[in-house]
Structure formats: C-alpha cells, structure tokens
Enzyme design. Structure first.
Site, short mmCIF file in Angstrom:
data_model
loop_
_atom_site.label_atom_id
_atom_site.label_comp_id
_atom_site.label_asym_id
_atom_site.label_seq_id
_atom_site.Cartn_x
_atom_site.Cartn_y
_atom_site.Cartn_z
N GLU A 1 20.96 -2.29 8.99
CA GLU A 1 19.65 -3.13 8.56
C GLU A 1 20.23 -4.60 9.12
O GLU A 1 20.77 -5.37 9.09
CB GLU A 1 20.44 -3.02 7.07
N THR B 1 13.71 -2.52 -1.99
CA THR B 1 13.61 -3.68 -1.96
C THR B 1 13.16 -4.54 -2.90
O THR B 1 12.68 -4.05 -3.62
CB THR B 1 12.87 -4.42 -0.09
N GLU C 1 15.92 -12.27 8.82
CA GLU C 1 14.81 -11.90 7.99
C GLU C 1 15.04 -12.95 7.48
O GLU C 1 13.13 -13.30 6.96
CB GLU C 1 14.41 -10.37 6.77
N ASN D 1 15.18 5.57 4.92
CA ASN D 1 14.05 4.23 5.02
C ASN D 1 13.39 4.17 6.29
O ASN D 1 13.41 4.77 7.71
CB ASN D 1 15.25 3.47 5.78
N ASP D 2 12.26 3.16 6.07
CA ASP D 2 10.83 2.62 7.38
C ASP D 2 11.17 2.73 8.42
O ASP D 2 11.02 2.36 9.42
CB ASP D 2 10.16 1.44 6.29
N ASN E 1 1.25 -0.76 0.23
CA ASN E 1 -0.05 0.13 0.03
C ASN E 1 0.73 1.06 -0.09
O ASN E 1 1.61 1.43 0.29
CB ASN E 1 -0.88 0.22 1.58
#
Length: 752
Positions: free
Chosen positions: A596, A519, A618, A546-547, A448
C-alpha cells in the site's frame, strides 16, 4: 495457371545431384560405346486409388520415352475390390497395359486382416518378379501393400525407387514409410524437410532426388474449363462453386475406436452445417468397415445433402476440391494436394499432424466434440487462401525421368549407409492455429469497468468498457453480463479462454477471491466474493487481486520487470498504489496489505488523505490530490493562463493543472514539483526498505513525475541505492494485463 518456381526447386538439381547426374551420364555414354545400351525395365506397382494419382504422371512419362524405358504395370490391393470401386479400371482407361493383377487383400478390415494381406502379397509377388525381371521397381508411400512390395524386391535383389520417403504424418504409416526407406536404393522426395529427414536416416545424399510431388504436375496444369459440369455430375444441378464440402476420412489403425467416434462426430457436424457434401468411402485399413457402418446408420447414402461415392477419377477429383467451399477429413490429399488451389481444409485428428502444410489447413487435433468440428467448419468454409506449392512446382516428372536415366546398373546393388550428424529438425507446430490460448481480464476502476480478451503474448484481442455502476447489485450483474458476452465472442475470435483474472481497488484476499475493503472510489464493495458467482456462471477458474499487485504482475510477465528477481511497481493514477516482486514472487503480506505504497507518510503535517491519515504520498501525488489543488487555484482565478479555458459544464481536473504548468503557470508548476517530490521521497523510502533492483512508475502521471523523482533520489537516497534505475512503464493497460497474467502464469505452470 502461372507456375512460379520456388527457390528450393531451382536448387534441386544443383550441388551433389548435378554432379551425380554428370558422373553417371559419362558412365552411361561409356556403356553405350561398349554396346550395353539396353532399355531400363521399370516395374510400377500400384495398390490403391491414392498412390495411382502419384504414380500415373510418372507412368505417362515413362511411356512417352519408349527408347529409354520398358514399363511393366502390376496392380494389387484394393484396386481389385468391388467395394472400393474396382479402381483398376481407371488404369485401363488411361491406356496402360496391366501385366499382372494380384488379389492380395484378405477381407475383414481389421488389424489381423492387414497382416494377413501383407503375408499373402509376399507369397504371390516372387513369381511375378521372377517372370518380369525388372531392373528397378517404383514403390510409393506408406501403405502396408507397399511394404510387401519393397520387402519382396529387396530380398530378390531388385533396385527400389521409393516415392515420398522422408515425410512425417503421425500414425503407423510413419513406421511403414521409414521401413520402406531403409529397403529402398533410391529416393524421390517432395520437400526440403523430407530430404533432410532422409539424410538424417543415413541415406546416401547422392541417391536422394528432391523433385516435388508428381501429382502436382497434373494439379498445376489442370484446366478450369467446364468444372461446373463435373460439380453437377457428382453433387447435383443446384450446387454452386464454393458452396459445397468434400469429405474424406480414413480410420487410424493405431486408435481405431477413437477414429470411428471422430468420424461419427464429423458426420453429425456436417449434417448440422447443412451444406451439400460429397463423402468418399474410406480406404481399406483396419476400421474402415465400422466407418461404413456409421455412414449407413446415419443414412448418409440417402440423405438429400450428401452424395456418398466409392471413387472419383483423379482428374475430376482435382476440379471438385479446387472449387469446394471446404475439404474436411484426415486424408493426405487435404494437407498436400489441396493447398495448390488455396481451398480451406479442416484436418481432423492426428493422422496427418506431422506433415508440412500451407496456411489453408486448420488442424482439429482433438476432434472430440461435434461443436468443435462445427466451429471449425464455420471458421473455414468459403474462405480463399493463397495457393501453396510446398510439395512441388509442376516439374517433378522430368526430374524423375532424368534421375531414372542416370541409374548405373553396373553399380553394386548393396546399399551404403551414410552417417552424417543429425541436423536439428525445426518443424512447424501449428497446434495454436486451432485456438489462441487466452484469459478474460476484468479491471474495476473508480470510473470504468473494463473486460478484455488477452492472449498468451499479452495482446489485447478485444476490449469492452462500461461505466462502473454505483451499487453492488448493478455492478456484479454488469460484470457477469460483460464476461459472458466476451466469452461468447472469444469463440468467434478463435480464442480459448483459460480463466478469469480480476483487478480491483482496495484490499483483496486472493486466496479466497474476496474484496475485503474497497477504496472510497468504489462504493458498496466490501466483503464481496467475486470468485464464486463468476466461476459458477462461466465454469472457469477465477483469480482476484488488488490493482497495484496486478500492475506488478503485468510488468513481471510482459513489461520491464520480466526476468528480474526483485522490483517494485508504483501506480500513479486516481490514487497511488503499487506492487512488490521479491524473489520472483508477489508479496501480499500477512493481512493482504503489503505494497500500500500510496499510504507511505512523507510529511507529518501534510494534507489529509482518504485513508484517514495525513501526509501520505497519495495526499500529494494522486490524481485526486492534483484535482483538489487545481480546484483551489481555479476558485482563486489562478489556474487559467493564456491559451487555456475550462468549459462551464466541465469539472476542473488534474489534466488542467498539468496543462497550466506546461503553459508556464508558476503555481501549477510548484504544485507538480511538490507532488513529484513527495513521490520521490516515497521511492527513497522504498529503496531503503526493500532495496529492489528496479522501480517502475506506471499510470497516467508517471511521465510527469519521473525526472523529479530521480532528482530526489540523487539528493536524498543513500549512495548505495542511487544506482537503482527508475523507469516509466511502457505497458498501455497494466491492470488488464496483470489480471490476465494471473490466469496465464498459472496455465503455463500447469503445462510445463
């Protein structure tokens, strides 16, 4: 109209006042026994239409008690000038005998003319006061004429009762009002704050009466019948109640040029607003002549939507403002009397900015554009606010008469000043009623695209959501479109947008506002300059980051990291990200690759990661990793348990894995435990490397991992870091709040 007496008015004659009244009543009875029971000779001097509206109720009260008082009325100032309506006639119509008329105004309507008018009044008043020989003179307010009256009376040893002392407005009137206070022997104030100001100015508390504004005695008893005939008389037969405007604007003597420009903008806004408007001529202060010229230049006196008048009798003026859709200008009437009816008011400029007001008043302090005034009209016109009784309860005159009767003429005339400790004045700052300082926040996620208006307090005023397009062209156009729409909506919501903050996945150069590498979830998003197109379109400053960093910024400003010097945020969502705050600052790293945290390796032979490596956090704990494991179980018919189903048209996701674990699926539970352990090992590495004072888990998966992470820390971390707390974020939209905080933090620093 029912009158509710507020607690401050119930108390106004208690304490020192009540003791003072009792003490002086005893003295007065003693004086009467000795045969000294003569009437108190009171001189009321009125200078203009505004002060007469406050003095007339007192004059009526004095006249109704001839056994106690003798009333002398002196008329001077603009009352006697034709250009200002010859308003002395309304005093005659009220059946008062005018003892003396003094022509004291030197025409010119500039600063020099005001000074000369004061001088002329000082020349003429001694003869009048010698002839009348009043026991006490009642002086109202803060006009230059009133200063001449108070100066003359004080120098001639005549007691002075000052009405409405202790108030604060915001112009030269403050200086005049406080100067009269120092000359006056007795004080009648209208609000508790004004009373405290008088005490702070070293006035004797025993000589201060908190009575309320005398005009409220008339306002709150005003009859509403037949108000339509008054409206029709002044505005025309086709005008309806609540569908017209009353405008009353005066020059500001400390900034005449600006106040004339503001008046011009006001008239332009009223012309554009296109509602029937009653415009009253300004007072006689310096600059009024130029304001009248502006009216005539714009043809206001002949415009079909305007009725320009020099004076409206107070009884009729009450009905006009009570039933108006809005009042606009800078008259004290707007912030004081009009509140009694709940009529919306737009107060322009700084002339009344210091006064106490009800919620019906919207301040437009910097009324420097027509659009700003027009927007205020759209916000206020036609509203109905609760009635405000800040300035009185309708019983001021009985209190004032009682106060007058208690005055002991045998007391020494010389004032005594008291020196109490100055109490802190907690004044109401309603600057932010005009606009809520806000940021436009953008969050670019894998699925979104969201835009929100976020206030300085971190409240999301309004949020917009669209699917994130797959191509650069569509995405950048949609961002611009959504931001333009949100900025337009912000005006309607009374929000002032200070800038735009953008949170996006990938590696970002925040100095240039460029996404360097994205990404895999966001396609066609490498080497993208976001700052330039948004700044050029919106004409606002733009910040990009960056988020994960944005989540850390959100915690620093609004969340559990507020006030902490060092902490780390870990986002658990579709991917795993994070942000590091060190010594209150966000760490970006030499190539903008710091934090990161999702790509910390916790196993040398772990699953493949989207970054090209394997064994990263991740690869174990992200939503993508859980979805991968859920699909494997589903393909082997090992996911669903009793009470579960996955519709054929619905893709298997991490949600189904979590649901299965909650329903007792052992394999699902094992996968979640492994994921939580991988995340916990990553947190241990963070504790050993950075040694923060707090770790905040954010995102949709945080609550499912928190207990496992804490267990891993207890088992694997050095004892020196085991006391570091790990918590789940309580922020609902950290990415949006973090994007907004980039704007709001910068703005705060600029202001401070």
């Amino acid at each position: 109209m029912e009158i509710n007496v507020y607690p401050q008015w119930k108390l106004c004659l208690q304490g020192p006042h009540e003791f003072y009244f009792k003490n002086l009543s005893q003295k007065r009875r003693a004086m009467e026994k000795n045969g000294d029971n003569r009437k108190l000779r009171v001189c009321v001097a009125t200078c203009n239409r505004a002060d007469y509206s406050k003095l007339a109720p007192i004059m009526f009260g004095i006249k109704m008690e001839p056994e106690f008082f003798e009333l002398d009325v002196v008329v001077l100032g603009s009352h006697l000038i034709d250009d200002y309506g010859n308003t002395y006639r309304m005093i005659e119509q009220d059946d008062f005998d005018i003892n003396t008329r003094l022509h004291t105004i030197v025409r010119g309507e500039d600063e020099a003319a005001m000074v000369e008018s004061v001088g002329l009044a000082l020349v003429k008043l001694p003869d009048v006061l010698n002839r009348l020989k009043p026991d006490i003179m009642i002086v109202h307010g803060d006009r230059f004429d009133a200063l001449a009256l108070a100066t003359s009376a004080a120098l001639m040893n005549i007691r002075i009762l000052h009405i409405e002392g202790g108030e604060v407005s915001g112009t030269i009137d403050d200086s005049i009002r406080h100067a009269i206070t120092k000359l006056a022997h007795y004080h009648v104030c209208c609000t508790r704050s004004a009373e405290q100001h008088l005490i702070s100015m070293c006035e004797d508390h025993d000589r201060i009466l908190l009575a309320g504004c005398p005009s409220y005695d008339k306002l709150l008893s005003a009859k509403n019948k037949d108000y339509m005939s008054i409206i029709r008389m002044w505005l025309g037969d086709d005008v309806k109640s609540k569908d017209y405007i009353v405008a009353l604007q005066h020059p500001v003597t400390t900034d005449i040029k600006h106040s004339i420009k503001m008046f011009e903008l006001t008239l332009d806004a009223l012309i554009s607003f296109n509602k029937r408007t009653l415009v009253l001529f300004p007072n006689i202060d310096a600059g009024s002549k130029e304001m009248v010229r502006v009216m005539r230049k714009k043809g206001i006196e002949h415009h079909p939507n305007f009725r320009a008048v020099k004076h409206v009798p107070f009884d009729q003026f009450i009905q006009l403002v009570a039933h108006a859709g809005c009042m606009i200008g800078n008259s004290s009437c707007g912030v004081r009397e009009v509140g009694a009816f709940g009529t919306p008011v737009i107060n322009l400029g700084t002339r009344q900015i210091g006064r106490e007001t009800g919620e019906n008043v919207l301040h437009v302090r910097d009324a420097d554009t027509q659009d700003k005034i027009l927007q205020a009209l759209h916000l206020q016109f036609g509203k109905q606010y609760p009635c405000s009784k800040i300035y009185g309860d309708g019983n001021a005159v009985p209190r004032i008469l009682k106060f007058l009767k208690s005055i002991d003429l045998q007391e020494p005339l010389q004032k005594k000043f008291c020196f109490p400790p100055v109490k802190e004045n907690i004044s109401q700052d309603i600057d932010h009623i005009l606009e809520t300082l806000s940021a436009l926040a953008v969050d670019l996620g894998g699925t979104n695209l969201r835009v929100a208006i976020v206030s300085m307090k971190g409240e999301i005023v309004k949020k917009y959501t669209q699917f994130n397009p797959k191509t650069y062209e569509e995405r950048i156009n949609l961002i611009l479109q959504m931001c333009v729409e949100a900025a337009a909506e912000a005006v309607k919501l009374n929000c002032r947008i200070l800038g735009v903050g953008i949170s996006t996945g990938g590696r970002v150069n925040p100095r240039e506002g460029v996404v360097l590498h994205s990404t895999k979830l966001i396609q066609e998003w490498n080497s993208v300059d976001l700052r330039t197109p948004l700044s050029d379109t919106l004409h606002l400053p733009v910040w990009v980051d960056n988020d994960g960093n944005c989540a850390a910024l959100a915690e620093r400003k609004f969340g559990q990291g507020k006030g902490l010097e060092n902490f780390v945020t870990l986002i658990t969502g579709t991917g795993i990200g994070g942000g590091i705050i060190h010594q209150h600052e966000l760490i970006h790293g030499s190539s903008f690759c710091a934090a990161e945290l999702g790509h910390l390796v916790v196993s040398l032979d772990g699953p493949d990661c989207s970054c090209g490596s394997h064994g990263c956090i991740e690869a174990y704990a992200s939503g993508m990793a859980l979805q991968r494991e859920a699909k494997k179980l589903h393909d082997e018919d090992l996911l669903l348990v009793e009470g579960m189903s996955v519709p054929k048209d619905e893709a298997v996701s991490a949600v189904h894995l979590i649901q299965a674990a909650k329903l007792g699926n052992v394999k699902a539970q094992s996968i979640l435990r492994t994921a939580g352990t991988a995340l916990g090992l990553g947190v241990v590495n963070i504790l050993h490397t950075i040694n923060p004072s707090l770790v905040i888990l954010s995102g949709v998966l945080a609550s499912h991992y928190i207990h496992i992470v804490k267990d891993v820390i207890r088992q694997q971390a050095l004892s020196s870091v085991q006391d570091v707390d790990v918590v789940v974020s309580d922020l609902v939209d950290p990415a949006l709040l973090g994007a907004a905080s980039m704007v709001l933090d910068y703005t705060t620093r600029r202001i401070c």
